[in-house]
Motif scaffolding. Structure first.
Motif, PDB file in Angstrom:
ATOM      1  N   GLY B  15       7.292  11.812  10.160  1.00 42.50           N
ATOM      2  CA  GLY B  15       8.342  10.796  10.051  1.00 42.50           C
ATOM      3  C   GLY B  15       7.764   9.533   9.456  1.00 42.50           C
ATOM      4  N   TYR B  16       8.603   8.531   9.274  1.00 40.95           N
ATOM      5  CA  TYR B  16       8.152   7.290   8.655  1.00 40.95           C
ATOM      6  C   TYR B  16       8.300   6.117   9.620  1.00 40.95           C
ATOM      7  CZ  TYR B  16       7.860  10.117   4.524  1.00 40.95           C
ATOM      8  OH  TYR B  16       7.503  11.100   3.653  1.00 40.95           O
ATOM      9  N   ARG B  17       7.302   5.228   9.597  1.00 42.00           N
ATOM     10  CA  ARG B  17       7.322   4.077  10.500  1.00 42.00           C
ATOM     11  C   ARG B  17       8.218   2.972   9.971  1.00 42.00           C
ATOM     12  NH1 ARG B  17       1.647   5.510   9.860  1.00 42.00           N
ATOM     13  NH2 ARG B  17       1.030   6.700  11.704  1.00 42.00           N
ATOM     14  N   GLN B  18       8.211   2.793   8.640  1.00 44.69           N
ATOM     15  CA  GLN B  18       9.021   1.744   8.033  1.00 44.69           C
ATOM     16  C   GLN B  18      10.439   2.282   7.824  1.00 44.69           C
ATOM     17  OE1 GLN B  18       7.963  -1.349   7.460  1.00 44.69           O
ATOM     18  NE2 GLN B  18       5.828  -0.951   8.032  1.00 44.69           N
ATOM     19  N   SER B  19      11.423   1.571   8.367  1.00 42.18           N
ATOM     20  CA  SER B  19      12.806   2.041   8.243  1.00 42.18           C
ATOM     21  C   SER B  19      13.311   1.891   6.809  1.00 42.18           C
ATOM     22  CB  SER B  19      13.710   1.255   9.191  1.00 42.18           C
ATOM     23  OG  SER B  19      13.665  -0.120   8.849  1.00 42.18           O
ATOM     24  N   ALA B  75      -4.056  -8.141   1.338  1.00 44.59           N
ATOM     25  CA  ALA B  75      -4.388  -9.298   2.193  1.00 44.59           C
ATOM     26  C   ALA B  75      -4.712 -10.523   1.347  1.00 44.59           C
ATOM     27  CB  ALA B  75      -5.563  -8.957   3.109  1.00 44.59           C
ATOM     28  N   ALA B  76      -5.407 -10.293   0.229  1.00 42.71           N
ATOM     29  CA  ALA B  76      -5.806 -11.397  -0.644  1.00 42.71           C
ATOM     30  C   ALA B  76      -4.616 -12.022  -1.367  1.00 42.71           C
ATOM     31  CB  ALA B  76      -6.830 -10.911  -1.669  1.00 42.71           C
ATOM     32  N   MET B  77      -3.460 -11.374  -1.318  1.00 37.79           N
ATOM     33  CA  MET B  77      -2.235 -11.964  -1.854  1.00 37.79           C
ATOM     34  C   MET B  77      -1.362 -12.484  -0.703  1.00 37.79           C
ATOM     35  SD  MET B  77      -2.746 -11.495  -5.068  1.00 37.79           S
ATOM     36  CE  MET B  77      -1.329 -11.496  -6.164  1.00 37.79           C
ATOM     37  N   GLY B  78      -1.903 -12.439   0.510  1.00 40.36           N
ATOM     38  CA  GLY B  78      -1.176 -12.930   1.675  1.00 40.36           C
ATOM     39  C   GLY B  78      -0.125 -11.968   2.186  1.00 40.36           C
ATOM     40  N   GLY B  79      -0.205 -10.716   1.767  1.00 41.02           N
ATOM     41  CA  GLY B  79       0.886  -9.781   2.014  1.00 41.02           C
ATOM     42  C   GLY B  79       0.765  -8.897   3.240  1.00 41.02           C
ATOM     43  N   VAL B  80       1.893  -8.247   3.544  1.00 42.53           N
ATOM     44  CA  VAL B  80       1.990  -7.219   4.570  1.00 42.53           C
ATOM     45  C   VAL B  80       1.916  -5.874   3.848  1.00 42.53           C
ATOM     46  CG1 VAL B  80       3.425  -6.242   6.402  1.00 42.53           C
ATOM     47  CG2 VAL B  80       3.662  -8.669   5.768  1.00 42.53           C
ATOM     48  N   PRO B  81       0.919  -5.040   4.141  1.00 44.06           N
ATOM     49  CA  PRO B  81       0.884  -3.713   3.504  1.00 44.06           C
ATOM     50  C   PRO B  81       1.965  -2.816   4.107  1.00 44.06           C
ATOM     51  CG  PRO B  81      -0.904  -3.922   5.087  1.00 44.06           C
ATOM     52  CD  PRO B  81      -0.193  -5.246   5.076  1.00 44.06           C
ATOM     53  N   LEU B  82       2.623  -2.009   3.281  1.00 44.00           N
ATOM     54  CA  LEU B  82       3.740  -1.188   3.770  1.00 44.00           C
ATOM     55  C   LEU B  82       3.591   0.306   3.474  1.00 44.00           C
ATOM     56  CD1 LEU B  82       6.726  -3.439   2.617  1.00 44.00           C
ATOM     57  CD2 LEU B  82       5.931  -3.111   4.956  1.00 44.00           C
ATOM     58  N   ASP B 108      -5.348   7.157   9.966  1.00 47.29           N
ATOM     59  CA  ASP B 108      -5.680   6.337  11.143  1.00 47.29           C
ATOM     60  C   ASP B 108      -5.599   4.852  10.825  1.00 47.29           C
ATOM     61  OD1 ASP B 108      -5.995   8.603  12.585  1.00 47.29           O
ATOM     62  OD2 ASP B 108      -8.178   8.492  12.783  1.00 47.29           O
ATOM     63  N   LEU B 109      -6.101   4.465   9.647  1.00 42.13           N
ATOM     64  CA  LEU B 109      -6.033   3.052   9.273  1.00 42.13           C
ATOM     65  C   LEU B 109      -4.574   2.654   9.010  1.00 42.13           C
ATOM     66  CD1 LEU B 109      -7.574   0.453   8.671  1.00 42.13           C
ATOM     67  CD2 LEU B 109      -7.808   1.202   6.297  1.00 42.13           C
ATOM     68  N   ALA B 110      -3.823   3.556   8.366  1.00 42.67           N
ATOM     69  CA  ALA B 110      -2.413   3.272   8.069  1.00 42.67           C
ATOM     70  C   ALA B 110      -1.629   3.033   9.357  1.00 42.67           C
ATOM     71  CB  ALA B 110      -1.799   4.428   7.290  1.00 42.67           C
ATOM     72  N   GLU B 111      -1.963   3.801  10.375  1.00 42.47           N
ATOM     73  CA  GLU B 111      -1.250   3.673  11.650  1.00 42.47           C
ATOM     74  C   GLU B 111      -1.425   2.269  12.224  1.00 42.47           C
ATOM     75  OE1 GLU B 111      -2.516   6.416  14.665  1.00 42.47           O
ATOM     76  OE2 GLU B 111      -0.728   6.062  15.885  1.00 42.47           O
ATOM     77  N   LEU B 117       2.530   6.872   4.262  1.00 39.20           N
ATOM     78  CA  LEU B 117       2.151   7.636   3.064  1.00 39.20           C
ATOM     79  C   LEU B 117       3.449   8.160   2.451  1.00 39.20           C
ATOM     80  CD1 LEU B 117       0.100   9.133   1.217  1.00 39.20           C
ATOM     81  CD2 LEU B 117       0.084  10.982   2.904  1.00 39.20           C
ATOM     82  N   ILE B 118       3.794   7.694   1.240  1.00 38.59           N
ATOM     83  CA  ILE B 118       5.106   8.061   0.673  1.00 38.59           C
ATOM     84  C   ILE B 118       5.014   8.895  -0.601  1.00 38.59           C
ATOM     85  CG2 ILE B 118       6.317   6.094   1.710  1.00 38.59           C
ATOM     86  CD1 ILE B 118       6.262   4.755  -1.095  1.00 38.59           C
ATOM     87  N   GLY B 119       3.802   9.169  -1.080  1.00 40.79           N
ATOM     88  CA  GLY B 119       3.742   9.989  -2.289  1.00 40.79           C
ATOM     89  C   GLY B 119       2.318  10.220  -2.736  1.00 40.79           C
ATOM     90  N   GLY B 120       2.171  10.973  -3.824  1.00 41.10           N
ATOM     91  CA  GLY B 120       0.844  11.241  -4.352  1.00 41.10           C
ATOM     92  C   GLY B 120       0.824  12.413  -5.289  1.00 41.10           C
ATOM     93  N   ASP B 121      -0.381  12.769  -5.690  1.00 39.28           N
ATOM     94  CA  ASP B 121      -0.565  13.910  -6.569  1.00 39.28           C
ATOM     95  C   ASP B 121      -1.890  14.560  -6.200  1.00 39.28           C
ATOM     96  OD1 ASP B 121       0.072  15.706  -8.539  1.00 39.28           O
ATOM     97  OD2 ASP B 121      -0.482  14.416 -10.217  1.00 39.28           O
ATOM     98  N   THR B 122      -1.869  15.876  -6.077  1.00 39.46           N
ATOM     99  CA  THR B 122      -3.057  16.636  -5.710  1.00 39.46           C
ATOM    100  C   THR B 122      -3.389  17.582  -6.856  1.00 39.46           C
ATOM    101  OG1 THR B 122      -2.395  16.561  -3.398  1.00 39.46           O
ATOM    102  CG2 THR B 122      -4.016  18.206  -3.993  1.00 39.46           C
ATOM    103  N   VAL B 123      -4.545  17.385  -7.471  1.00 38.53           N
ATOM    104  CA  VAL B 123      -4.921  18.229  -8.609  1.00 38.53           C
ATOM    105  C   VAL B 123      -6.350  18.724  -8.436  1.00 38.53           C
ATOM    106  CG1 VAL B 123      -3.349  17.038 -10.211  1.00 38.53           C
ATOM    107  CG2 VAL B 123      -5.707  16.236  -9.965  1.00 38.53           C
ATOM    108  N   SER B 124      -6.716  19.712  -9.229  1.00 44.34           N
ATOM    109  CA  SER B 124      -8.083  20.221  -9.167  1.00 44.34           C
ATOM    110  C   SER B 124      -8.907  19.601 -10.301  1.00 44.34           C
ATOM    111  CB  SER B 124      -8.088  21.746  -9.286  1.00 44.34           C
ATOM    112  OG  SER B 124      -7.459  22.139 -10.483  1.00 44.34           O
ATOM    113  N   THR B 125     -10.225  19.633 -10.143  1.00 53.69           N
ATOM    114  CA  THR B 125     -11.108  19.120 -11.197  1.00 53.69           C
ATOM    115  C   THR B 125     -12.395  19.925 -11.195  1.00 53.69           C
ATOM    116  OG1 THR B 125     -12.344  17.201 -12.017  1.00 53.69           O
ATOM    117  CG2 THR B 125     -12.120  17.380  -9.634  1.00 53.69           C
ATOM    118  N   LYS B 126     -13.056  19.977 -12.342  1.00 55.71           N
ATOM    119  CA  LYS B 126     -14.366  20.621 -12.415  1.00 55.71           C
ATOM    120  C   LYS B 126     -15.477  19.603 -12.216  1.00 55.71           C
ATOM    121  CE  LYS B 126     -12.515  24.429 -15.027  1.00 55.71           C
ATOM    122  NZ  LYS B 126     -11.805  24.669 -16.293  1.00 55.71           N
TER     123      LYS B 126
END
Lengths: 327, 327
Positions: B15-19, B75-82, B108-111, B117-126
């Motif tokens: 589930g997601y913490r941010q509504s 943080a260096a922009m004074g912001g709240v990470p979401l 754990d850090l995100a919590e 975590l809302i997205g991403g891409d998982t790929v293979s590499t040599k």
């Protein structure tokens, strides 16, 4: 390679097209004005030797296509692309000329959409080049053109034609980027190297305010249709004879066309479902802007999956896109 | 390694913490509600063999630190990470257990920050593992805690203490992750593997509504101070005796401490400038939440650059952070 800081300066835009950009490249993070619209974000990664090689893609194409793949994801949410950020891991084998071309490919496509490069990270690697692009966009609030929106009774539609990218890849693998191509073949090659995301149709579908299930075609029609079927818990039946095929693709045997259409991918067109009445309106709106939406099937209830109907024969159309862990 | 689709399911949150999250992982792109606050976005990439090796970092630390580096930029922009998105290029040498630990480190850090975590891409590499994290956050509209905000007459301040991360790296290079460490040494090792971004002080500085120049310390005090000096067109003079040093760091010779403080980096604390009056208020607000802001220097006009004052001696403090193209 020049100094890292000089390099970053060389790829930083002189100004920003979007007035919402408060701070782009050059600080700890980018800062853009908030919006009442819903925000869309996606990222897509291309690895040298996996997603492209210098046999099939010049550096310019690599950049162009990495951004195009992301813009296509924004299009599949009905959105307007606005900003992009670039992470690039550079091996020593890549020189500044090639890297500049990667960024030029992105910059040229970004210009067409009035998008801004607002951030990124440039690092070195002892492995192949890895290019990861993050794109942010927005859509009117409350629109959700999700894969899970399909309902029995919907039509299945396709924007434009598909299969050309895989056809182009096939030609490039045979003759390489340096090969000679007829005018028709060059169309297929271009579809592979410089794909056009379908932002226009996506915007019309979002602006319609109707329920729309939508996916962009990055992995071939079979895989994308199955994703809609699974996410929505419905059956998609595609009519073999209705699948829109470009005149260039028709030069090839039908089995070959089918292979490229269903399992090729990287076309970056849109596949979706909506009610027949809503579809008619959306299709005529798209037609006015030069995009064709074609009905290629229908949605019904049943065990989720995709069927392909050819004459009186119906067979399952399995998801068989490229899987990164089976290569 | 399991199937790509199963793997993505295994790392997707229940589930997601941010509504504000309308659609996270599982569609073409993530969709989040818009906001009247300014939006912040940054990305940071870590490459195996360049930014970390298994000698100094367990997979859990790799994930944790990649996200921490990005949260620090917010943080260096004074912001709240979401929100965060993860691009990962995986070589066949990495197995599922290690990869799961990378994601657990991020989760754990995100919590702790109620991030999703809302997205991403998982790929293979040599090639080696490449982990690229994009983080989005927000700050009250009109706040711009930019590097270019410093003015003559400002004080230069630091949040917390610095140099511990480089000290920890030095110990890890000597004894590896499997080494034995005293309680004090373990503090340094932890500062390197599990750094704490300074979101709290950043939020207090943003909420103050005052003019603040701010940078996070990813490349060492020398490099970050020079960035502020150059962006603002001012001189920063740092007082050697005022630099906040942790009791653990004081175990080492002063030259060694200085090397770590000025050129070590990866501390993810904040360095900034503001007027002396505004600073007093901000410092006491930080003190109440357990963070110490220390005055370490002053801003004056002149040829942009950084000077280090030690007793009556003043010498230039050159930018000499890690440059990715000189290795």
């Amino acid at each position: 390679m020049r100094d890292e800081f000089e390099w970053i300066k060389s790829i930083s835009p002189a100004g920003y097209r979007q007035s919402s950009v408060i701070q782009g490249i050059g600080d700890d993070a980018a800062l853009v004005r908030g919006s009442a619209w819903d925000q869309i974000v996606c990222l897509d990664t291309m690895v040298e030797g996996i997603h492209f090689t210098n046999q099939t893609m010049a550096p310019y194409h690599v950049g162009y296509k990495a951004l195009a793949a992301n813009i296509s994801d924004i299009a599949a949410m009905g959105g307007v692309p606005l900003y992009y950020l670039v992470s690039i891991a550079i091996p020593s084998t890549w020189k500044e000329e090639g890297l500049s071309q990667v960024y030029k490919g992105m910059a040229d496509l970004a210009e067409a959409y009035e998008m801004d490069l607002i951030g990124g990270d440039t690092v070195s690697t002892k492995g192949p080049l890895v290019l990861s692009v993050t794109v942010m966009g927005q859509v009117e609030p409350g629109r959700k053109l999700l894969r899970s929106n399909a309902k029995p009774g919907d039509v299945v539609f396709l924007s434009g034609t598909v299969g050309e990218s895989a056809g182009g890849l096939s030609l490039l693998l045979e003759r390489s980027v340096k090969g000679e191509f007829t005018a028709e073949e060059a169309q297929l090659v271009k579809a592979h190297q410089l794909p056009e995301p379908h932002v226009g149709p996506g915007r019309i579908l979002a602006a319609s305010g109707k329920r729309v299930a939508l996916n962009d075609i990055s992995d071939g029609v079979a895989s994308e249709a199955n994703e809609i079927a699974e996410a929505s818990g419905v059956v998609l039946t595609l009519f073999h004879g209705k699948l829109s095929r470009s005149s260039v693709l028709r030069m090839y045997p039908e089995d070959q066309q089918d292979q490229w259409i269903f399992y090729g991918g990287e076309d970056y067109k849109l596949i979706g479902t909506m009610s027949p009445d809503d579809f008619s309106q959306a299709a005529s709106a798209c037609e006015k802007t030069g995009y064709t939406l074609t009905v290629i099937g229908e949605v019904s209830s049943g065990e989720p999956g995709v069927r392909l109907k050819r004459g009186s024969q119906v067979e399952p159309l399995l998801k068989a896109g490229y899987n990164h862990f089976h290569n």
